[in-house]
Write an enzyme that holds these catalytic residues in place. Structure first.
Site, PDB file in Angstrom:
ATOM      1  N   HIS A 130      30.150 -81.427   9.288  1.00  0.00           N
ATOM      2  CA  HIS A 130      31.044 -82.246   8.465  1.00  0.00           C
ATOM      3  C   HIS A 130      32.324 -81.459   8.171  1.00  0.00           C
ATOM      4  O   HIS A 130      32.276 -80.260   7.888  1.00  0.00           O
ATOM      5  CB  HIS A 130      30.390 -82.596   7.132  1.00  0.00           C
ATOM      6  N   CYS A 175      24.943 -83.814   1.722  1.00  0.00           N
ATOM      7  CA  CYS A 175      25.446 -82.769   2.618  1.00  0.00           C
ATOM      8  C   CYS A 175      26.942 -82.521   2.426  1.00  0.00           C
ATOM      9  O   CYS A 175      27.397 -81.375   2.406  1.00  0.00           O
ATOM     10  CB  CYS A 175      25.136 -83.102   4.074  1.00  0.00           C
TER      11      CYS A 175
END
Length: 343
Positions: A248, A136
């Protein structure tokens, strides 16, 4: 995409599996039949998809010859066992785990970055039928690096990550939630998922430690970035878990071979599909993970020239790790495979 396809979602009860279902519905993916698969523990559960309740089936009992595409996010050990079995039955497996990413015969794909690699793969007669989704944190990074590399020829990348707990699964999200509640009532905190308390804290440790002191997460970011973009780019990462549920964030420092021009950098980033610049040099003129959660884009802020190195640039990069970092990218790969005429 006029034809319809039989789809299997493996790991359907997990964070990424549920996000995949939501994205398949939002993007009106051409589905004929959909099968939701998980471990025997989840067999019989019901999950809503397009206003219908679908019963979760046991992965171990499923016949993959019934489907053309399998979207896998069950964990590395499960994918290691079942992805090859599905692939041998003619199913195109798009795997979200780390197990196959660095295999030479498995393409590692971010559609906006290296779609041509997928076309080359489908031209092969002896392909493995497995396509890998990157980590990711890597996915959002290469989305930003790709146009800059084409323009300025990146030689080195230094990246510090600030990664949400959802990257470690539902139990990790529950741990942050429960610890935070207990802080306010002065109850003793329990830690089961993370090595240290995650509430009101940051942990400079994601995945296992390697012999050289780096963690596996940091090694994945390095190796996957080089495989997707260019093996000649030097990459070093420092990965940190932060008490954020979704999204993130990354502080990215790049050094380039070609002369750096901040205006040109902004232009090439803004012209890139899926990349959105929100960068005003004022209070609130940047993106945080809270605003990026639930969104498909990779957001770039705080762009400025780094004069401490030749041809340097610094920027802040944020994305929903469950979407572009996992589920959305997997569905986009499936769409790309269809458009390229999977056989």
């Amino acid at each position: 995409m006029s034809n319809k396809y039989n789809i299997a979602v493996v790991g359907a009860t997990g964070n990424v599996g549920r996000e995949i279902l939501q994205i398949l519905e939002q993007r009106e993916f051409p589905i004929d039949n959909i099968y939701l698969l998980a471990s025997s523990r989840s067999k019989g559960k019901k999950i809503e998809f397009k206003e219908q309740e679908i019963i979760v089936e046991d992965l171990a009992d499923f016949d993959f010859s019934k489907v053309q595409i399998g979207l896998f996010s069950p964990g590395g050990t499960v994918s290691a066992e079942y992805a090859p079995k599905a692939a041998k039955k003619g199913c195109i497996v798009i795997d979200n785990t780390s197990h196959f990413r660095m295999n030479d015969d498995v393409p590692l794909i971010v559609p906006e970055v290296n779609a041509d690699k997928l076309q080359d793969y489908f031209d092969k007669e002896d392909r493995s039928n497995i396509i890998a989704n990157p980590n990711c944190s890597t996915a959002q990074l290469v989305m930003a690096l790709s146009p800059l590399h084409r323009e300025f020829n990146i030689s080195r990348v230094v990246v510090s990550t600030y990664q949400a707990v959802s990257g470690a699964g539902k139990e990790a999200m529950d741990e942050l939630f429960n610890q935070t509640k207990k802080v306010y009532v002065n109850d003793p905190l329990e830690k089961n998922v993370f090595t240290k308390e995650i509430s009101f804290n940051v942990i400079p440790h994601i995945d296992v430690f390697m012999d050289d002191g780096f963690t596996k997460e940091e090694v994945k970011m390095r190796d996957e970035t080089k495989k997707i973009l260019d093996d000649n780019i030097e990459v070093v990462a420092h990965c940190v878990r932060v008490p954020v549920f979704v999204g993130h964030s990354e502080a990215v420092f790049i050094e380039c071979q070609n002369p750096m021009d901040e205006d040109v950098a902004r232009d090439v980033l803004s012209e890139t599909e899926g990349v959105i610049i929100i960068d005003h040099r004022a209070d609130e003129g940047y993106i945080t993970p809270k605003e990026a959660a639930g969104e498909d884009g990779v957001y770039i802020s705080r762009i400025r020239v780094d004069n401490s190195v030749p041809n340097g640039l610094i920027f802040w990069c944020v994305s929903d790790n469950l979407r572009k970092g996992a589920a959305l990218n997997a569905v986009q790969i499936a769409e790309l495979a269809i458009s390229q005429g999977i056989r």
